[in-house]
Design a protein around this motif. Structure first.
Motif, PDB file in Angstrom:
ATOM      1  N   LYS A 312       0.851  -1.204   0.000  1.00  0.00           N
ATOM      2  CA  LYS A 312       0.000   0.000   0.000  1.00  0.00           C
ATOM      3  C   LYS A 312       0.883   1.248   0.000  1.00  0.00           C
ATOM      4  N   ASP A 313       0.301   2.392  -0.402  1.00  0.00           N
ATOM      5  CA  ASP A 313       1.086   3.627  -0.516  1.00  0.00           C
ATOM      6  C   ASP A 313       1.667   4.061   0.827  1.00  0.00           C
ATOM      7  N   ASP A 314       0.921   3.803   1.910  1.00  0.00           N
ATOM      8  CA  ASP A 314       1.403   4.283   3.211  1.00  0.00           C
ATOM      9  C   ASP A 314       2.199   3.215   3.977  1.00  0.00           C
ATOM     10  N   PHE A 315       2.688   2.178   3.265  1.00  0.00           N
ATOM     11  CA  PHE A 315       3.533   1.169   3.927  1.00  0.00           C
ATOM     12  C   PHE A 315       4.837   1.801   4.392  1.00  0.00           C
ATOM     13  N   GLN A 316       5.228   1.481   5.629  1.00  0.00           N
ATOM     14  CA  GLN A 316       6.516   1.965   6.137  1.00  0.00           C
ATOM     15  C   GLN A 316       7.360   0.765   6.504  1.00  0.00           C
ATOM     16  N   LYS A 317       8.536   0.639   5.910  1.00  0.00           N
ATOM     17  CA  LYS A 317       9.411  -0.484   6.244  1.00  0.00           C
ATOM     18  C   LYS A 317       9.967  -0.262   7.651  1.00  0.00           C
ATOM     19  N   PRO A 318       9.841  -1.267   8.536  1.00  0.00           N
ATOM     20  CA  PRO A 318      10.396  -1.083   9.887  1.00  0.00           C
ATOM     21  C   PRO A 318      11.901  -0.824   9.809  1.00  0.00           C
ATOM     22  N   SER A 319      12.392   0.026  10.716  1.00  0.00           N
ATOM     23  CA  SER A 319      13.820   0.347  10.671  1.00  0.00           C
ATOM     24  C   SER A 319      14.654  -0.824  11.189  1.00  0.00           C
ATOM     25  N   ARG A 320      14.035  -1.760  11.896  1.00  0.00           N
ATOM     26  CA  ARG A 320      14.793  -2.865  12.481  1.00  0.00           C
ATOM     27  C   ARG A 320      14.754  -4.094  11.579  1.00  0.00           C
ATOM     28  N   THR A 321      15.787  -4.937  11.708  1.00  0.00           N
ATOM     29  CA  THR A 321      15.804  -6.194  10.953  1.00  0.00           C
ATOM     30  C   THR A 321      14.979  -7.243  11.692  1.00  0.00           C
ATOM     31  N   MET A 322      14.638  -8.334  10.985  1.00  0.00           N
ATOM     32  CA  MET A 322      13.952  -9.459  11.635  1.00  0.00           C
ATOM     33  C   MET A 322      14.787  -9.976  12.795  1.00  0.00           C
ATOM     34  N   SER A 323      16.118  -9.959  12.599  1.00  0.00           N
ATOM     35  CA  SER A 323      17.002 -10.487  13.620  1.00  0.00           C
ATOM     36  C   SER A 323      16.905  -9.662  14.903  1.00  0.00           C
ATOM     37  N   SER A 324      16.812  -8.346  14.780  1.00  0.00           N
ATOM     38  CA  SER A 324      16.756  -7.539  16.001  1.00  0.00           C
ATOM     39  C   SER A 324      15.343  -7.478  16.570  1.00  0.00           C
ATOM     40  N   ILE A 325      14.348  -7.742  15.736  1.00  0.00           N
ATOM     41  CA  ILE A 325      12.968  -7.750  16.253  1.00  0.00           C
ATOM     42  C   ILE A 325      12.671  -9.098  16.926  1.00  0.00           C
ATOM     43  N   GLY A 326      13.127 -10.155  16.293  1.00  0.00           N
ATOM     44  CA  GLY A 326      12.739 -11.507  16.723  1.00  0.00           C
ATOM     45  C   GLY A 326      11.817 -12.066  15.675  1.00  0.00           C
ATOM     46  N   GLY A 327      12.419 -12.830  14.741  1.00  0.00           N
ATOM     47  CA  GLY A 327      11.646 -13.296  13.580  1.00  0.00           C
ATOM     48  C   GLY A 327      10.799 -14.495  13.879  1.00  0.00           C
TER      49      GLY A 327
END
Ligand code: SAM
Length: 327
Positions: A312-327
């Motif tokens: 979608k137009d208002d999608f924002q990619k998270p600044s963190r990686t999956m590794s730092s979030i917890g995939g």
């Protein structure tokens, strides 16, 4: 109970126990200079256990331990033993890259862990080295064999397939999984992490995966009465095993998402793609009573994002990686 504004009931918590990883998968982490969290910022076992007990009283029944690479967390079996004993928790699983399993599968099984997901994107040694930037395929396969011997059931293999990197690996992975009795799951490549090559062109959709895998033997859908899992399940009509397709991009399951995450440093995330986090560690370390932490979680969950907005137009990619979030 943990219910959000869309009426979704949260029963599932992913607990990241470290942000560190011993692989450098190109879609997840940069090759060098990764900055890890200082140890003092990571939740202690006591803090994790307390948080799980609290959310257990709110209806969380299922845990998945992840990371980073969870097997890198010192004394991990001790934590598992503590978490499986929490009365509200009915199910504890772990997602790992498998590199440490030869050593740890036995201790983890003894600690009470039953279910394992092992991430593996190729069976080709050279391609593995290129994708994960480490020469570790043989170690992962040995780890899988150890886990099977130790009696983990089920063992699921999670593969991320991209059209330009490892499309040709789908069939060999599927044949191996059928032969060894593993459940193979394909996860669509998502726009998150350090890979800057994401485009819908490289995503291999569930529909395409089904067409490719159907060449091995016909596949038939497995009816899911409660339908709350992320995977669409299929079995091979010849009776030899099962696959799961996780269509996060082309067939999102946000409508029945029942999960939240806590990062290694104690931030509650109500969606993998959240741009806002809720600082639980501040409360855990600030002397807040359980009731206060429970109220904080209830309020955060109430505002859980309706969906991830990929495409979608208002999608924002998270600044963190999956590794730092917890995939
Ligand atoms: N180290 C553990 C492992 O490898 O399973 C746990 C953490 S890892 C971040 C969890 C899963 O996230 C892996 O299966 C990995 O392939 C997947 N992953 C990472 N980045 C992804 C992306 N951009 N799209 C889809 N899956 C991704």
């Amino acid at each position: 109970m943990l219910t959000d504004s869309q009426g979704r009931e949260i029963v599932n918590l992913r607990v990241s126990v470290t942000d560190r990883c011993n692989l450098r998968c190109s879609y997840c982490l940069p090759e060098e200079h990764v900055e890890w969290l200082p140890r003092r910022e990571i939740l202690t076992f006591e803090e994790i256990e307390r948080f799980v007990r609290i959310v257990g009283t709110l209806g969380v029944r299922k845990l998945r331990i992840t990371g980073g690479e969870p097997l890198l967390r010192k004394d991990l079996p001790v934590l598992v033993e503590r978490l499986v004993k929490i009365p509200a928790i009915e199910d504890v699983g772990m997602t790992t890259n498998g590199v440490g399993l030869e050593k740890l599968a036995g201790p983890l099984r003894k600690a009470g862990l039953r279910r394992l997901n092992v991430s593996l994107d190729t069976l080709d040694r050279e391609l593995f080295r290129r994708l994960a930037r480490r020469d570790a395929l043989a170690t992962v396969l040995a780890g899988l064999a150890t886990a099977a011997r130790e009696g983990f059931r089920p063992i699921k293999i999670n593969a991320v397939i991209t059209r330009d990197k490892n499309l040709e690996e789908m069939i060999p992975l599927a044949r191996m999984a059928r032969e060894k009795g593993f459940i193979l799951r394909f996860i669509e490549y998502m726009p998150i992490g350090r890979g800057d090559d994401w485009s819908d062109r490289v995503v291999v959709s569930n529909a395409e995966a089904l067409r490719i895998l159907g060449k091995i033997a016909p596949l038939e859908p497995i009816p899911e009465p409660d339908g709350t899992g992320p995977a669409k399940r299929y079995r091979w009509a010849d009776g030899k095993g099962e696959i799961g397709l996780i269509g996060s991009v082309t067939e999102p399951f946000c409508d029945h998402c029942n999960r939240v995450r806590i990062t290694a440093e104690g931030k509650l995330r109500t969606c993998l793609f959240s741009v806002k986090e809720h600082d639980v560690r501040r409360l855990l370390r600030g002397g807040a009573p359980d009731a206060k932490i429970a109220e904080f979680v209830v309020n955060a969950v109430a505002r859980k994002e309706p969906g991830h907005k990929i495409g979608k137009d208002d999608f924002q990619k998270p600044s963190r990686t999956m590794s730092s979030i917890g995939g």
